[in-house]
Design a protein around this motif. Structure first.
Motif, mmCIF file in Angstrom:
data_model
loop_
_atom_site.group_PDB
_atom_site.id
_atom_site.type_symbol
_atom_site.label_atom_id
_atom_site.label_comp_id
_atom_site.label_asym_id
_atom_site.label_seq_id
_atom_site.Cartn_x
_atom_site.Cartn_y
_atom_site.Cartn_z
ATOM 1 N N LEU A 1 -3.158 3.354 6.478
ATOM 2 C CA LEU A 1 -3.379 1.932 6.735
ATOM 3 C C LEU A 1 -3.099 1.591 8.195
ATOM 4 C CD1 LEU A 1 -3.974 -0.931 5.738
ATOM 5 C CD2 LEU A 1 -1.547 -1.135 5.152
ATOM 6 N N GLU B 1 -5.973 2.709 10.349
ATOM 7 C CA GLU B 1 -7.140 1.835 10.190
ATOM 8 C C GLU B 1 -6.938 0.518 10.927
ATOM 9 O OE1 GLU B 1 -10.075 2.323 8.843
ATOM 10 O OE2 GLU B 1 -9.695 4.347 8.106
ATOM 11 N N ARG B 2 -5.755 -0.035 10.818
ATOM 12 C CA ARG B 2 -5.486 -1.315 11.492
ATOM 13 C C ARG B 2 -5.480 -1.144 13.010
ATOM 14 N NH1 ARG B 2 -1.018 -4.899 8.132
ATOM 15 N NH2 ARG B 2 -2.261 -5.132 6.233
ATOM 16 N N PRO C 1 0.822 -1.224 0.000
ATOM 17 C CA PRO C 1 0.000 0.000 0.000
ATOM 18 C C PRO C 1 0.848 1.262 0.000
ATOM 19 C CG PRO C 1 -0.832 -1.590 1.589
ATOM 20 C CD PRO C 1 0.472 -2.135 1.095
#
Length: 221
Positions: free
Chosen positions: A203, A206-207, A197
């Motif tokens: 990311l 979000e994780r 990504p």
């Protein structure tokens, strides 16, 4: 003039000093090349193959590194331990900041340290060919990072009672899966040759949110 020579311009230079600097430079050059070679081929190289790949003679290799293991240790120190930051544990434990923010800060810096071709490939080769090297690194990860994250998660969940062995095992396994997912992005790129990504920071956020949503005050049946 003992141990020195005078040049035509009157500058005094020591042959011993020049030799010492040249030796240090050559040793660093060997380590640099060994990092690239081990990332490509792994550790299962004979000393003859190693010298050939480093573009030096075996006697010269033995002059600077009397054993292959000594060179491997230097490579491991260069690739892994030189990138380890003691500040990570301090960031994670600093309760002046929200835990989500601390976790994102740590993981952003950590992924910047590990998501490199040589880091990922050498770590995998070492795991297959010399697990003791990786075990040392993972022991440090458990002691300085995992233990802090789990302690902070218990604090966020207002858990007063100390965890028993089963709880510690479950916490660690859940954290393993979450933490390893960031290393796996490097495996995808430098082993499977698949894209990683572009927006890594988004990311990570979000994780982290997905992880914390599952471990903070989880719903119980």
């Amino acid at each position: 003039m003992s141990g020195a020579q005078r040049t035509g311009r009157g500058t005094v230079k020591s042959p011993q000093r020049r030799q010492h600097l040249a030796g240090q430079d050559r040793q660093e050059q060997i380590i640099d090349r060994a990092v690239e070679l081990f990332a490509q081929k792994g550790f299962a190289l004979t000393t003859r193959e190693l010298a050939s790949g480093l573009q030096i003679t075996q006697p010269l290799l033995y002059r600077y590194f009397p054993s292959k293991q000594m060179l491997i240790e230097k490579v491991y120190e260069r690739v892994f331990f030189s990138r380890w930051r003691p500040e990570w544990a301090q960031w994670l434990a600093d309760r002046r900041q929200p835990f989500r923010q601390r976790l994102i800060h740590y993981l952003t810096d950590y992924t910047q340290a590990i998501l490199h071709n040589e880091w990922v490939r050498i770590f995998l080769y070492a795991g297959l060919q010399d697990p003791a090297l990786n075990q040392r690194y993972l022991a440090m990860l458990h002691k300085d990072v995992f233990s802090v994250i789990n302690a902070e998660l218990r604090h966020e969940n207002h858990a007063d009672a100390p965890p028993d062995a089963r709880q510690i095992m479950l916490e660690t396994e859940i954290l393993w899966g979450f933490h390893a997912s960031f290393f796996y992005m490097g495996v995808r790129k430098w082993v499977y040759q698949l894209p990683m990504p572009d927006d890594l920071e988004a990311l990570i956020a979000e994780r982290v949110d997905a992880f914390l949503g599952g471990v903070l005050h989880p719903a119980r049946p």
